[in-house]
Design a protein around this motif. Structure first.
Motif, PDB file in Angstrom:
ATOM      1  N   ARG A   1       0.267  -6.816  -2.472  1.00  0.00           N
ATOM      2  CA  ARG A   1      -0.480  -7.813  -3.235  1.00  0.00           C
ATOM      3  C   ARG A   1      -1.972  -7.712  -2.954  1.00  0.00           C
ATOM      4  NH1 ARG A   1       0.798 -14.326  -3.737  1.00  0.00           N
ATOM      5  NH2 ARG A   1      -0.831 -14.751  -5.277  1.00  0.00           N
ATOM      6  N   ALA A   2      -2.349  -7.518  -1.686  1.00  0.00           N
ATOM      7  CA  ALA A   2      -3.768  -7.381  -1.357  1.00  0.00           C
ATOM      8  C   ALA A   2      -4.370  -6.158  -2.044  1.00  0.00           C
ATOM      9  CB  ALA A   2      -3.944  -7.285   0.154  1.00  0.00           C
ATOM     10  N   GLN A   3      -3.643  -5.060  -2.056  1.00  0.00           N
ATOM     11  CA  GLN A   3      -4.146  -3.851  -2.715  1.00  0.00           C
ATOM     12  C   GLN A   3      -4.267  -4.056  -4.219  1.00  0.00           C
ATOM     13  OE1 GLN A   3      -3.008   0.431  -1.681  1.00  0.00           O
ATOM     14  NE2 GLN A   3      -1.692   0.063  -3.450  1.00  0.00           N
ATOM     15  N   GLN A   4      -3.261  -4.691  -4.802  1.00  0.00           N
ATOM     16  CA  GLN A   4      -3.267  -4.896  -6.249  1.00  0.00           C
ATOM     17  C   GLN A   4      -4.409  -5.820  -6.676  1.00  0.00           C
ATOM     18  OE1 GLN A   4       0.380  -6.549  -7.750  1.00  0.00           O
ATOM     19  NE2 GLN A   4      -0.267  -6.501  -9.886  1.00  0.00           N
ATOM     20  N   GLU A   5      -4.644  -6.881  -5.929  1.00  0.00           N
ATOM     21  CA  GLU A   5      -5.636  -7.868  -6.351  1.00  0.00           C
ATOM     22  C   GLU A   5      -7.064  -7.474  -5.996  1.00  0.00           C
ATOM     23  OE1 GLU A   5      -4.859 -11.947  -5.581  1.00  0.00           O
ATOM     24  OE2 GLU A   5      -2.738 -11.823  -6.163  1.00  0.00           O
ATOM     25  N   THR A   6      -7.248  -6.662  -4.946  1.00  0.00           N
ATOM     26  CA  THR A   6      -8.618  -6.315  -4.538  1.00  0.00           C
ATOM     27  C   THR A   6      -9.006  -4.888  -4.874  1.00  0.00           C
ATOM     28  OG1 THR A   6      -8.031  -5.536  -2.306  1.00  0.00           O
ATOM     29  CG2 THR A   6      -8.382  -7.920  -2.605  1.00  0.00           C
ATOM     30  N   GLY A   7      -8.018  -4.028  -5.134  1.00  0.00           N
ATOM     31  CA  GLY A   7      -8.310  -2.633  -5.404  1.00  0.00           C
ATOM     32  C   GLY A   7      -8.559  -1.804  -4.163  1.00  0.00           C
ATOM     33  N   VAL A   8      -8.410  -2.395  -2.994  1.00  0.00           N
ATOM     34  CA  VAL A   8      -8.658  -1.680  -1.737  1.00  0.00           C
ATOM     35  C   VAL A   8      -7.356  -1.078  -1.228  1.00  0.00           C
ATOM     36  CG1 VAL A   8      -9.441  -1.910   0.653  1.00  0.00           C
ATOM     37  CG2 VAL A   8     -10.607  -3.159  -1.176  1.00  0.00           C
ATOM     38  N   ASP A   9      -7.405   0.177  -0.833  1.00  0.00           N
ATOM     39  CA  ASP A   9      -6.242   0.892  -0.311  1.00  0.00           C
ATOM     40  C   ASP A   9      -5.624   0.112   0.845  1.00  0.00           C
ATOM     41  OD1 ASP A   9      -4.444   2.694   0.756  1.00  0.00           O
ATOM     42  OD2 ASP A   9      -5.944   4.184   1.321  1.00  0.00           O
ATOM     43  N   LYS A  10      -4.327  -0.159   0.732  1.00  0.00           N
ATOM     44  CA  LYS A  10      -3.653  -0.948   1.763  1.00  0.00           C
ATOM     45  C   LYS A  10      -3.664  -0.248   3.117  1.00  0.00           C
ATOM     46  CE  LYS A  10       0.953   0.732   0.329  1.00  0.00           C
ATOM     47  NZ  LYS A  10       2.246   0.304  -0.251  1.00  0.00           N
ATOM     48  N   HIS A  11      -3.754   1.078   3.122  1.00  0.00           N
ATOM     49  CA  HIS A  11      -3.783   1.796   4.393  1.00  0.00           C
ATOM     50  C   HIS A  11      -5.108   1.567   5.119  1.00  0.00           C
ATOM     51  CE1 HIS A  11      -0.791   3.952   1.899  1.00  0.00           C
ATOM     52  NE2 HIS A  11      -0.105   3.954   3.034  1.00  0.00           N
ATOM     53  N   ILE A  12      -6.185   1.398   4.375  1.00  0.00           N
ATOM     54  CA  ILE A  12      -7.479   1.053   4.982  1.00  0.00           C
ATOM     55  C   ILE A  12      -7.398  -0.348   5.577  1.00  0.00           C
ATOM     56  CG2 ILE A  12      -9.877   0.484   4.460  1.00  0.00           C
ATOM     57  CD1 ILE A  12      -9.542   3.448   4.567  1.00  0.00           C
ATOM     58  N   ILE A  13      -6.817  -1.289   4.837  1.00  0.00           N
ATOM     59  CA  ILE A  13      -6.659  -2.653   5.343  1.00  0.00           C
ATOM     60  C   ILE A  13      -5.823  -2.641   6.618  1.00  0.00           C
ATOM     61  CG2 ILE A  13      -5.720  -4.945   4.847  1.00  0.00           C
ATOM     62  CD1 ILE A  13      -6.298  -4.399   1.871  1.00  0.00           C
ATOM     63  N   ALA A  14      -4.736  -1.872   6.605  1.00  0.00           N
ATOM     64  CA  ALA A  14      -3.872  -1.795   7.789  1.00  0.00           C
ATOM     65  C   ALA A  14      -4.612  -1.178   8.965  1.00  0.00           C
ATOM     66  CB  ALA A  14      -2.623  -0.981   7.467  1.00  0.00           C
ATOM     67  N   ALA A  15      -5.442  -0.167   8.701  1.00  0.00           N
ATOM     68  CA  ALA A  15      -6.182   0.480   9.779  1.00  0.00           C
ATOM     69  C   ALA A  15      -7.172  -0.482  10.425  1.00  0.00           C
ATOM     70  CB  ALA A  15      -6.905   1.718   9.245  1.00  0.00           C
ATOM     71  N   ILE A  16      -7.855  -1.281   9.619  1.00  0.00           N
ATOM     72  CA  ILE A  16      -8.783  -2.272  10.167  1.00  0.00           C
ATOM     73  C   ILE A  16      -8.024  -3.285  11.013  1.00  0.00           C
ATOM     74  CG2 ILE A  16     -10.267  -4.214   9.516  1.00  0.00           C
ATOM     75  CD1 ILE A  16     -11.278  -2.472   7.196  1.00  0.00           C
ATOM     76  N   TRP A  17      -6.894  -3.744  10.527  1.00  0.00           N
ATOM     77  CA  TRP A  17      -6.078  -4.701  11.283  1.00  0.00           C
ATOM     78  C   TRP A  17      -5.675  -4.100  12.634  1.00  0.00           C
ATOM     79  CZ3 TRP A  17      -0.393  -6.213   9.796  1.00  0.00           C
ATOM     80  CH2 TRP A  17       0.043  -7.302  10.581  1.00  0.00           C
ATOM     81  N   GLY A  18      -5.235  -2.841  12.597  1.00  0.00           N
ATOM     82  CA  GLY A  18      -4.800  -2.196  13.828  1.00  0.00           C
ATOM     83  C   GLY A  18      -5.925  -1.988  14.823  1.00  0.00           C
ATOM     84  N   ILE A  19      -7.083  -1.579  14.335  1.00  0.00           N
ATOM     85  CA  ILE A  19      -8.207  -1.309  15.233  1.00  0.00           C
ATOM     86  C   ILE A  19      -8.817  -2.599  15.761  1.00  0.00           C
ATOM     87  CG2 ILE A  19     -10.597  -0.465  15.230  1.00  0.00           C
ATOM     88  CD1 ILE A  19      -9.578   1.912  13.552  1.00  0.00           C
ATOM     89  N   GLU A  20      -8.884  -3.619  14.919  1.00  0.00           N
ATOM     90  CA  GLU A  20      -9.538  -4.856  15.339  1.00  0.00           C
ATOM     91  C   GLU A  20      -8.713  -5.649  16.344  1.00  0.00           C
ATOM     92  OE1 GLU A  20     -12.511  -5.950  14.826  1.00  0.00           O
ATOM     93  OE2 GLU A  20     -13.171  -4.416  13.408  1.00  0.00           O
ATOM     94  N   THR A  21      -7.402  -5.765  16.120  1.00  0.00           N
ATOM     95  CA  THR A  21      -6.602  -6.638  17.006  1.00  0.00           C
ATOM     96  C   THR A  21      -5.238  -6.053  17.373  1.00  0.00           C
ATOM     97  OG1 THR A  21      -5.540  -7.854  15.180  1.00  0.00           O
ATOM     98  CG2 THR A  21      -7.666  -8.700  15.979  1.00  0.00           C
ATOM     99  N   SER A  22      -5.052  -4.755  17.210  1.00  0.00           N
ATOM    100  CA  SER A  22      -3.737  -4.156  17.460  1.00  0.00           C
ATOM    101  C   SER A  22      -2.649  -4.914  16.703  1.00  0.00           C
ATOM    102  CB  SER A  22      -3.426  -4.121  18.961  1.00  0.00           C
ATOM    103  OG  SER A  22      -4.293  -3.226  19.625  1.00  0.00           O
ATOM    104  N   PHE A  23      -2.915  -5.133  15.412  1.00  0.00           N
ATOM    105  CA  PHE A  23      -1.977  -5.797  14.507  1.00  0.00           C
ATOM    106  C   PHE A  23      -1.635  -7.207  14.982  1.00  0.00           C
ATOM    107  CE2 PHE A  23      -1.282  -1.199  14.329  1.00  0.00           C
ATOM    108  CZ  PHE A  23      -1.664  -0.968  13.006  1.00  0.00           C
ATOM    109  N   GLY A  24      -2.677  -7.915  15.409  1.00  0.00           N
ATOM    110  CA  GLY A  24      -2.535  -9.320  15.766  1.00  0.00           C
ATOM    111  C   GLY A  24      -2.204  -9.587  17.211  1.00  0.00           C
ATOM    112  N   LYS A  25      -2.028  -8.558  18.010  1.00  0.00           N
ATOM    113  CA  LYS A  25      -1.657  -8.766  19.414  1.00  0.00           C
ATOM    114  C   LYS A  25      -2.851  -9.130  20.298  1.00  0.00           C
ATOM    115  CE  LYS A  25       2.294  -5.551  19.375  1.00  0.00           C
ATOM    116  NZ  LYS A  25       2.101  -4.994  18.027  1.00  0.00           N
ATOM    117  N   ALA A  26      -4.062  -8.854  19.835  1.00  0.00           N
ATOM    118  CA  ALA A  26      -5.251  -9.063  20.681  1.00  0.00           C
ATOM    119  C   ALA A  26      -6.366  -9.715  19.868  1.00  0.00           C
ATOM    120  CB  ALA A  26      -5.714  -7.736  21.274  1.00  0.00           C
ATOM    121  N   LYS A  27      -6.115 -10.933  19.413  1.00  0.00           N
ATOM    122  CA  LYS A  27      -7.095 -11.630  18.571  1.00  0.00           C
ATOM    123  C   LYS A  27      -8.235 -12.256  19.378  1.00  0.00           C
ATOM    124  CE  LYS A  27      -4.062 -14.246  16.247  1.00  0.00           C
ATOM    125  NZ  LYS A  27      -2.696 -13.738  16.523  1.00  0.00           N
ATOM    126  N   GLY A  28      -8.101 -12.305  20.685  1.00  0.00           N
ATOM    127  CA  GLY A  28      -9.143 -12.896  21.521  1.00  0.00           C
ATOM    128  C   GLY A  28      -8.818 -14.326  21.874  1.00  0.00           C
TER     129      GLY A  28
END
Length: 402
Positions: free
Chosen positions: A108-135
């Motif tokens: 849904r995020a890819q469809q509505e924003t036009g941004v590659d879902k793999h890029i979104i997933a990569a940012i999520w992984g690098i920023e917080t290890s997929f939510g495990k390290a949000k601070g």
């Protein structure tokens, strides 16, 4: 979203922390004065007096934060150490799993924003290890501290007020409003002002929850990249081979050409693959110098850099996205035998480039695009391949006067 803060040396950070710790009463007094000065600005942005009072009651500065203000590994480690550390096998495996677990939200995020879902997933992984390290630092306390102390007070005053606006609008409960030491929060680490500008609910709700809702975080990340100019259907870049004798001074963000023009110069995509869009603008990037892998970077690469103003960060995001998609590692190896310059050597490099009239930026040991361009000019003057890559041998050449 990590901030593009500049760094000072370890000694400078330790000294700042020591000065704050040595005079807690003075710091506390000036801190309360600073907060009172911000109250009117908060009210002008719609923050209710009660919200301001509750958020700042008993608030004290976090003396540990200034020691972190100038530490940013994107600019101090060798590119391969930084990128390989973020694009690790366990992160790739977890990212592929998350793409399946949250398939509907990613689609849904890819469809509505036009941004590659793999890029979104990569940012999520690098920023917080997929939510495990949000601070776990209070966003209000962190932004208040940096609004009142340090080098970027004007910037963080805006972030502090934006954090109060988020509370005022009911998006995050104060007790749950926790994130990084610099105030970024949620699954994909939005700064408070970025939240107000680009956060979106995945289901149309008035409340946007970047801390507890993965769909909201994915939708918001895609929306932010779209707002920054993401071009749907275009990748982030290509690993390429460059012909012997190519003028390496053509490399750099300010020297883009069309892919077709690069092809005419003999630049080819690795593996014999064709470029899908030969009319795209791209710049030649040599993060490891002439001895390392080469890349043509597309406009979307610059969009990723809006998330974190670092070429190495954007490369890590793009490369992790490719690996999540099923791609392999880079074809050409990194020049891993090349040791990184120390902080003092990086400062000396900039000082010597400035002394010969080639560098006019801040002498801070942060080797970004400005330093690289100055190195390219020095290498051209010395009759060397102008790849702009800082090495111990190049510093020694500068010490000898060229």
């Amino acid at each position: 979203m990590t901030t593009d803060t500049h760094r000072r040396g370890t000694f400078g950070a330790a000294l700042a922390l020591a000065l704050l710790s040595a005079a807690p009463a003075m710091a506390q007094g000036s801190f309360q004065d600073c907060l009172r000065g911000l109250e009117q600005q908060a009210r002008s942005r719609g923050v209710l007096p009660q919200v301001f009072a509750e958020a700042t009651a008993g608030l004290s500065p976090d003396n540990s934060i200034l020691a972190l203000l100038d530490r940013q590994p994107e600019f101090s480690r060798q590119p391969w150490d930084y990128i390989n550390g973020l694009v690790a096998a366990n992160r790739i495996a977890e990212g592929r799993r998350m793409l399946q677990v949250h398939r509907a939200a990613f689609d849904r995020a890819q469809q509505e924003t036009g941004v590659d879902k793999h890029i979104i997933a990569a940012i999520w992984g690098i920023e917080t290890s997929f939510g495990k390290a949000k601070g776990n630092t209070s966003v209000v306390r962190a932004t208040a501290t940096l609004a009142c102390y340090g080098r970027r007070q004007d910037f963080f005053r805006g972030e502090f007020v934006a954090a109060l606006q988020i509370i005022n609008q009911g998006h995050v409960a104060p007790a749950a409003f926790r994130g990084s030491w610099a105030g970024a929060f949620g699954h994909t680490q939005f700064m408070p002002s970025t939240f107000l500008r680009a956060a979106r609910s995945a289901n149309g709700s008035q409340r946007i929850d970047l801390v507890g809702s993965v769909p909201d975080a994915l939708m918001s990340t895609g929306n932010l990249l779209r707002a920054e100019g993401w071009q749907a259907g275009q990748g982030w870049g290509y690993e390429v081979t460059v012909p012997a004798g190519l003028d390496l001074s053509l490399a750099g963000r300010d020297r883009p050409q069309t892919v077709a023009q690069w092809e005419a110069r003999g630049v080819r995509r690795v593996g014999g693959q064709a470029f899908p869009r030969r009319g795209d603008q791209a710049f030649l990037h040599l993060p490891g110098g002439a001895a390392g892998p080469a890349f043509l970077m597309l406009p979307n690469f610059r969009v990723i850099m809006k998330y974190n103003n670092s070429e190495n960060y954007a490369m890590a995001v793009g490369h992790l996205a490719d690996r999540l998609r099923g791609g392999g590692g880079f074809v050409r190896p990194w020049p891993t035998a090349e040791r990184p310059l120390t902080q003092q050597e990086r400062i000396e490099l900039q000082q010597r480039l400035a002394q010969v009239g080639l560098y006019s930026g801040t002498v801070d040991g942060k080797l970004g695009a400005g330093t690289r361009e100055a190195l390219q000019r020095f290498q051209q003057r010395a009759g060397m391949p102008a790849d702009g890559f800082p090495t111990a041998a190049l510093l020694q050449r500068l010490r000898r006067g060229g």
